[in-house]
Write a protein that holds these residues in place. Structure first.
Motif, PDB file in Angstrom:
ATOM      1  N   SER A 104     136.765  20.545  81.118  1.00 32.20           N
ATOM      2  CA  SER A 104     137.894  20.231  82.004  1.00 32.20           C
ATOM      3  C   SER A 104     137.867  18.754  82.337  1.00 32.20           C
ATOM      4  N   LEU A 105     139.054  18.174  82.329  1.00 31.75           N
ATOM      5  CA  LEU A 105     139.199  16.764  82.657  1.00 31.75           C
ATOM      6  C   LEU A 105     140.372  16.639  83.631  1.00 31.75           C
ATOM      7  N   ASP A 106     140.064  16.159  84.835  1.00 34.81           N
ATOM      8  CA  ASP A 106     141.079  16.023  85.867  1.00 34.81           C
ATOM      9  C   ASP A 106     141.315  14.540  86.163  1.00 34.81           C
ATOM     10  N   GLY A 107     142.567  14.230  86.524  1.00 33.82           N
ATOM     11  CA  GLY A 107     142.904  12.852  86.867  1.00 33.82           C
ATOM     12  C   GLY A 107     142.826  11.914  85.683  1.00 33.82           C
ATOM     13  N   LEU A 108     143.208  12.403  84.512  1.00 29.30           N
ATOM     14  CA  LEU A 108     143.141  11.586  83.305  1.00 29.30           C
ATOM     15  C   LEU A 108     144.162  10.454  83.378  1.00 29.30           C
ATOM     16  N   ALA A 109     143.706   9.266  82.958  1.00 28.50           N
ATOM     17  CA  ALA A 109     144.608   8.117  82.797  1.00 28.50           C
ATOM     18  C   ALA A 109     144.223   7.454  81.484  1.00 28.50           C
ATOM     19  N   LEU A 110     145.034   7.699  80.461  1.00 33.24           N
ATOM     20  CA  LEU A 110     144.727   7.221  79.122  1.00 33.24           C
ATOM     21  C   LEU A 110     145.776   6.217  78.686  1.00 33.24           C
ATOM     22  N   ASP A 111     145.352   5.024  78.268  1.00 35.51           N
ATOM     23  CA  ASP A 111     146.234   4.014  77.686  1.00 35.51           C
ATOM     24  C   ASP A 111     145.854   3.863  76.227  1.00 35.51           C
ATOM     25  N   ILE A 112     146.834   4.120  75.358  1.00 32.77           N
ATOM     26  CA  ILE A 112     146.599   4.057  73.929  1.00 32.77           C
ATOM     27  C   ILE A 112     147.841   3.501  73.260  1.00 32.77           C
ATOM     28  N   GLY A 113     147.691   2.868  72.112  1.00 29.14           N
ATOM     29  CA  GLY A 113     148.854   2.292  71.470  1.00 29.14           C
ATOM     30  C   GLY A 113     148.561   1.759  70.101  1.00 29.14           C
ATOM     31  N   LEU A 114     149.540   0.997  69.597  1.00 34.64           N
ATOM     32  CA  LEU A 114     149.471   0.392  68.276  1.00 34.64           C
ATOM     33  C   LEU A 114     149.507  -1.110  68.420  1.00 34.64           C
ATOM     34  N   ASP A 139     140.783  22.093  79.055  1.00 32.37           N
ATOM     35  CA  ASP A 139     141.832  21.810  80.045  1.00 32.37           C
ATOM     36  C   ASP A 139     141.783  20.338  80.424  1.00 32.37           C
ATOM     37  N   LEU A 140     142.986  19.756  80.550  1.00 28.30           N
ATOM     38  CA  LEU A 140     143.068  18.397  81.060  1.00 28.30           C
ATOM     39  C   LEU A 140     144.378  18.226  81.802  1.00 28.30           C
ATOM     40  N   SER A 141     144.389  17.275  82.723  1.00 31.15           N
ATOM     41  CA  SER A 141     145.591  16.947  83.497  1.00 31.15           C
ATOM     42  C   SER A 141     145.548  15.472  83.838  1.00 31.15           C
ATOM     43  N   GLY A 142     146.717  14.876  83.912  1.00 31.50           N
ATOM     44  CA  GLY A 142     146.797  13.456  84.226  1.00 31.50           C
ATOM     45  C   GLY A 142     148.016  12.809  83.604  1.00 31.50           C
ATOM     46  N   ARG A 143     147.824  11.600  83.067  1.00 31.37           N
ATOM     47  CA  ARG A 143     148.946  10.884  82.463  1.00 31.37           C
ATOM     48  C   ARG A 143     148.457  10.149  81.232  1.00 31.37           C
ATOM     49  N   VAL A 144     149.420   9.859  80.336  1.00 30.12           N
ATOM     50  CA  VAL A 144     149.157   9.116  79.119  1.00 30.12           C
ATOM     51  C   VAL A 144     150.202   8.017  79.010  1.00 30.12           C
ATOM     52  N   ALA A 145     149.751   6.779  78.775  1.00 32.90           N
ATOM     53  CA  ALA A 145     150.645   5.641  78.585  1.00 32.90           C
ATOM     54  C   ALA A 145     150.540   5.181  77.139  1.00 32.90           C
ATOM     55  N   LEU A 146     151.692   5.125  76.444  1.00 30.13           N
ATOM     56  CA  LEU A 146     151.744   4.724  75.048  1.00 30.13           C
ATOM     57  C   LEU A 146     152.332   3.323  74.968  1.00 30.13           C
ATOM     58  N   HIS A 147     151.701   2.458  74.151  1.00 33.73           N
ATOM     59  CA  HIS A 147     152.118   1.067  74.024  1.00 33.73           C
ATOM     60  C   HIS A 147     152.310   0.728  72.557  1.00 33.73           C
ATOM     61  N   ASP A 148     153.279  -0.150  72.327  1.00 29.68           N
ATOM     62  CA  ASP A 148     153.496  -0.686  70.979  1.00 29.68           C
ATOM     63  C   ASP A 148     153.615  -2.199  71.110  1.00 29.68           C
ATOM     64  N   GLU A 149     152.572  -2.902  70.615  1.00 29.94           N
ATOM     65  CA  GLU A 149     152.580  -4.357  70.743  1.00 29.94           C
ATOM     66  C   GLU A 149     153.687  -4.997  69.908  1.00 29.94           C
ATOM     67  N   ALA A 150     154.017  -4.392  68.784  1.00 28.36           N
ATOM     68  CA  ALA A 150     155.035  -4.999  67.913  1.00 28.36           C
ATOM     69  C   ALA A 150     156.397  -5.037  68.592  1.00 28.36           C
ATOM     70  N   SER A 151     156.788  -3.965  69.245  1.00 32.65           N
ATOM     71  CA  SER A 151     158.101  -3.913  69.883  1.00 32.65           C
ATOM     72  C   SER A 151     158.040  -4.229  71.364  1.00 32.65           C
ATOM     73  N   GLY A 152     156.827  -4.203  71.939  1.00 38.49           N
ATOM     74  CA  GLY A 152     156.698  -4.447  73.362  1.00 38.49           C
ATOM     75  C   GLY A 152     157.176  -3.308  74.219  1.00 38.49           C
ATOM     76  N   SER A 153     157.311  -2.120  73.649  1.00 45.89           N
ATOM     77  CA  SER A 153     157.829  -0.961  74.387  1.00 45.89           C
ATOM     78  C   SER A 153     156.678  -0.141  74.933  1.00 45.89           C
ATOM     79  N   ASP A 154     156.931   0.530  76.050  1.00 44.42           N
ATOM     80  CA  ASP A 154     155.968   1.402  76.717  1.00 44.42           C
ATOM     81  C   ASP A 154     156.623   2.738  77.016  1.00 44.42           C
ATOM     82  N   VAL A 155     155.838   3.797  76.891  1.00 42.58           N
ATOM     83  CA  VAL A 155     156.302   5.136  77.244  1.00 42.58           C
ATOM     84  C   VAL A 155     155.229   5.770  78.110  1.00 42.58           C
ATOM     85  N   ASP A 156     155.616   6.210  79.294  1.00 37.72           N
ATOM     86  CA  ASP A 156     154.690   6.862  80.217  1.00 37.72           C
ATOM     87  C   ASP A 156     154.957   8.352  80.219  1.00 37.72           C
ATOM     88  N   LEU A 157     153.886   9.115  79.947  1.00 34.53           N
ATOM     89  CA  LEU A 157     153.958  10.578  79.991  1.00 34.53           C
ATOM     90  C   LEU A 157     153.245  11.018  81.251  1.00 34.53           C
TER      91      LEU A 157
END
Length: 978
Positions: A104-114, A139-157
């Motif tokens: 189990s992983l609670d309060g996940l904050a993951l930043d990952i990208g290209l 089991d896990l809960s929290g948020r995931v932030a996706l980044h793309d350096e080429a386009s400079g776009s971010d998506v927060d889940l």
């Protein structure tokens, strides 16, 4: 992320095993450095535990970490968690197997990208073999932030919540959860499977919306990494359930640079009956852009829409509006090209459908949409579909061409129940704004047959507002179109307001120039539709002559299955108010009934309208006019303008039509204060038209009876007259006019017939200075007073449009006038002859003064002939002189003859030789026969004899020409009376 979490768990277990020799109660926090070092080695990235570290071995190995972070502070990708719990199976550990009962992983904050090259930014791989690990519950809960350096776009889940399991043999993962996307809860299912080390990972991701009708998607294919660059190759599906479901599927090759779609298919509607298109496309991420090309051989929208309740009863216009405003919002700029060979919609087959669309997340731009439809119609438009508060709206230029406007309208707006008419071409160009229950055509130019309209048309819900201008409209040619529009409005239950500004309009074969009016629907009663009609300006020439303009007219227009009625209309006809009611039946033989009241009525214009001669040359055959009318019309007018300018007052009567004739029975009015009654019938046969009329007028002011410049003299007049004519043209009807009648004059004062003219002539004959001006003297004397006549009847007859009156005697105590004459109506020429005779004892034997009036009805010229009277006066003077000479001879006092002049004898002197006189001059009478008798000899006294006296001779007599001699000059007099 899966590898990192498992690595942390394994590092924890290794730390536990290393501490088995320790006491039962151990302060595990002092082993954080060993744990962090082992976890860093296994994960391949810095691991730090900022919170407490708890662990136990019995009854099952459990590790709990607080405030855990993976990755250096400046790393672009890192993982943080509030708490990590791992429970291992002790039996599996004792057998040398890595198996976690629960992680189990609670309060996940993951930043990952290209990165800019599309590579996954992740820690280096550690030394542990993850393929040997299994997790029963993950089991896990929290948020995931996706980044793309080429386009400079971010998506927060945000709000990520996932539950699943991890099996061995490569760390296969499966489970389900949900995440918040743009504030909406998005459920998903995830499955990852890998056959072995170095093999591609099988990925299946399904996104199912929690909202009914929202979009769902899935990915199913192989996921590989080439130098940390991910590649996906498999099937992609986008779908939405609801009243009208749809689905998009394609084989997709996806990497950080974009996606390529092949074997694509779009389904709109149910699986068995929906619309299907196939094609291919590509999605570029750098820059973001979607391009697709779709095609279909046969599309049946009737079958597709027929499965949905909302599509029932829709017209193609409604379907087009729904399709344009239902285009989904895409997160990337998009370009879609679609073609179809055939399309079935509203029972008609459309062909050559082509569409080019460009879209963004805010709007769609239709660069071209064209197809060929019913009636050889070609429709093309382009524009933008934008989203606003009221929903989606399309706006852009529209162009429609068809050779059959009625067929196209029946297809586009729904069939009417009216019979099909002739084919009429149509061309419509406008700027169209289209939305749900909204349609607006601005800057519109509509060519309908030979008619052109400008303006705008707007529809909002069930309300239609139109403003139309036109240089010329033929409503007779558009009768079928007008009926279909009314039927369509009635079937749709639309409220309408139409404002018209027409330079020229043709209605019932006649022109109205101009016509400015508005028409508004009020309410629909059972089997009856009510409109408000307002006519601002309508020149009904030549119906009522150019000066007669209908203005400020308002009425209630009622349309039912049986009749069309104009109720309680009121307005102005020229400057005169007009009001009344009209009703036109719509079933069987159409009849027009009602009543009209006005201040002034143009009889000549009305007759031309009825006969169909108002806009034709005199020699052209008559049009239908109103002779085919059926019904009854009561007419009242304060006055009527009769042909020639004569006026009648207080006119009332009824006109009745039976389809072949129009009859006027007992039409009553007053002319010059006298009661007038008219009865007339207009009949139409295949070869000619016929008019029969009778007129009766009693005790009218005679001076009120006039025709242009002709006018009866003061007095009282009564007329009884019948008229008849037949012909094919207006000229023929005029030239064939015949009839007869009697004009009775009472107490009439015939102008310019003063009996004192005879006395003036007699006086002038005795005056040598006035003798040569006798005609002028007589003409002046005639004008001094009228001839008063107590009563006289003047019979007259009309034949071949020529009116003739036989000689009629007008007599008073002083004189008698015998009057006769004629008037040629086609030639507009009149001829009147008056013989005036004195009735006094002194001049009763004198010849008549002859008066001739000739000319048109606007102006007559008068000739006064006194030759006979002048000769008679001269002869009478000679006779009197002879009598005087005879008396002198009897008395013996005859004077000596007067010596003849030596030179320059007078032209009318008695000494002029007879042969020198003009032929028309009166000859000097010969010797009086009485002088042939023996006369007593009277010795002539010698002039020198004393006491001899001689009487002087009378002056020479000036003899006037006899009747028939050339007349002296004329005197012109305006022909105001006769």
């Amino acid at each position: 992320m899966q590898t990192t979490l498992l690595g942390l768990a394994i590092a924890a277990i290794m730390a536990l095993i290393a501490a088995l020799a320790a006491p039962l109660f151990v302060n595990w926090n002092k082993y954080k450095p060993q744990f962090e070092a082992e976890a860093t080695r296994v994960v391949g990235a810095p691991v730090r535990v900022e919170g407490a570290l708890d662990a136990r071995l019995l009854p099952a190995p459990i590790l709990r970490l607080h405030k855990l972070s993976v990755g250096a502070p400046k790393d672009p990708t890192k993982l943080r968690a509030d708490k990590l719990d791992v429970e291992f199976s002790l039996g599996s550990l004792l057998r040398g197997e890595w198996r976690a009962t629960q992680l189990s992983l609670d309060g996940l904050a993951l930043d990952i990208g290209l990165d800019r090259q599309g590579r996954i930014i992740a820690p280096s791989k550690g030394e542990f073999n993850f393929g040997a690990l299994a997790i029963d519950k993950f089991d896990l809960s929290g948020r995931v932030a996706l980044h793309d350096e080429a386009s400079g776009s971010d998506v927060d889940l945000e709000g990520l919540d996932f539950s699943g399991d991890v099996r061995s043999l490569g760390g296969n993962l499966r489970g389900e959860g949900h995440v918040l996307l743009h504030g909406v809860r998005q459920p998903f299912r995830l499955a990852l499977s890998k056959a072995g080390e170095g093999e591609a990972t099988r990925l299946r991701l399904d996104l199912d919306s929690a909202q009914a009708g929202a979009m769902s998607s899935s990915l199913d294919g192989a996921l590989t990494f080439d130098k940390r660059i991910p590649h996906f190759d498999g099937a992609m599906t986008l779908a939405a359930a609801g009243e009208t479901p749809w689905r998009i599927s394609a084989h997709t090759a996806l990497d950080p640079s974009g996606a390529a779609f092949t074997q694509g298919e779009i389904l709109y509607g149910a699986e068995a009956t929906g619309v299907k298109l196939s094609g291919h496309g590509a999605l570029s991420f750098r820059p973001a852009k979607l391009e697709m090309k779709l095609s279909a051989t046969q599309l049946d929208l009737d079958r597709a829409f027929g499965e949905t309740k909302a599509a029932q009863g829709r017209t193609p216009a409604d379907s087009l509006a729904s399709a344009l405003t239902a285009l989904p919002a895409l997160p990337w700029p998009s370009r879609i090209e679609a073609v179809a060979d055939r399309l079935t919609l509203a029972g008609q087959t459309l062909s050559a459908l082509s569409a080019d669309l460009e879209g963004t997340k805010d709007a769609w731009v239709i660069t071209r949409l064209a197809f060929s439809g019913p009636g050889d119609a070609h429709l093309a438009f382009n524009g933008r579909v934008e989203r606003g508060k009221g929903g989606e709206d399309f706006s852009g230029p529209l162009d429609v061409k068809t050779s059959d406007a009625q067929g196209f309208a029946d297809w586009a707006f729904g069939k009417s129940d009216t019979a099909r008419g002739a084919r009429i071409p149509l061309h419509l160009a406008a700027t169209m704004a289209l939305g749900k229950e909204r349609l607006r055509l601005d800057a519109m130019q509509l060519d309908l047959g030979d008619n052109r309209f400008y303006g705008r048309v707007a529809r909002t819900g069930k309300k239609i507002d139109a403003t139309l201008r036109s240089p010329q409209v033929d409503f007779d040619g558009l009768a079928d179109v007008t009926r279909r529009i009314i039927t369509w409005r009635e079937k749709g239950g639309f409220e309408t307001h139409v404002d018209l500004d027409l330079a020229k309009a043709r209605i019932l074969g006649h022109e109205i120039a101009p016509l400015q009016a508005s028409l508004s629907s009020v309410t629909d009663q059972p089997k009856k539709r009510i409109f408000d009609l307002n006519v601002r300006h309508a020149a009904l020439a030549p119906w009522l002559k150019p000066q007669q303009v209908v203005s400020h007219l308002s009425a209630r227009l009622a349309v039912s299955d049986d009749a069309v009625s104009l109720e309680n209309f009121s307005g102005k006809l020229g400057a005169a108010p007009v009001k009344g009611n009209l009703s036109l039946s719509r079933q069987g033989e159409q009849t027009l009934t009602g009543n009209i009241e006005t201040d002034a009525l143009d009889v000549q214009g009305l007759m031309a309208l009825m006969l169909g001669a108002d806009d034709r040359a005199m020699t052209d055959p008559l049009a239908q006019g109103l002779v085919g009318w059926r019904g009854a019309m009561a007419v009242k007018a304060d006055k009527a303008i009769l042909p020639g300018g004569m006026e009648a007052a207080t006119i009332s009567g009824t006109a009745q039509g039976d389809g072949t004739s129009i009859s006027f029975d007992n039409v009553k009015g007053t002319i010059g204060g006298g009661a007038a009654t008219l009865s007339a019938v207009i009949k139409r046969s295949p070869s000619e038209s016929a008019i029969d009329a009778s007129l009766k007028l009693e005790q009218a002011d005679a001076s009120a009876l006039k025709y242009r410049g002709l006018q009866l003299p003061p007095g009282k007049a009564s007329v009884r007259m019948t008229l008849a004519t037949r012909g094919r043209s207006a000229a023929a009807l005029r030239n064939a006019l015949s009839g007869n009648g009697v004009l009775t004059l009472t107490g009439v004062q015939l102008p310019a017939l003063d009996a004192a003219a005879f006395d003036a002539a007699e006086k002038a004959s005795d005056d040598p200075a006035a003798k040569n001006k006798m005609e002028s003297v007589v003409a002046t004397a005639l004008d001094r007073a009228p001839l008063a006549v107590a009563s006289v009847d003047v019979p007259f007859a009309i034949k071949d449009a020529r009116m003739h009156a036989d000689p009629t005697v007008f007599q008073s105590d002083a004189a008698r006038a015998t009057i006769s004459g004629s008037y040629d109506i086609p030639e507009d020429q009149g001829d009147l002859r008056i013989g005036l005779k004195a009735m006094s004892s002194a001049m009763k034997d004198a010849p008549d003064i002859q008066i001739f009036l000739r000319g048109s009805a606007d102006r007559f010229e008068r000739d006064v002939d006194v030759a006979a009277l002048s000769s008679w006066l001269s002869l009478r003077a000679i006779e009197r002189e002879t009598q005087r000479l005879d008396a002198l001879e009897k008395l013996g006092a005859l004077p000596p003859p007067r010596p003849a002049p030596v030179a320059n004898p007078p032209a009318n002197s008695l000494a002029q030789p007879e042969q020198a006189l003009p032929p028309a001059e009166v000859k000097i009478p010969g010797v009086d026969p009485r002088k042939r008798q023996a006369m007593p000899h009277v010795p002539r006294a010698h002039p020198s004899s004393p006491g001899a006296q001689l009487s002087p001779l009378p002056p020479p007599i000036d003899i006037k020409p006899v009747p028939g001699a050339p007349r002296p000059r004329r005197s012109s007099t305006p022909a105001t009376t006769f």
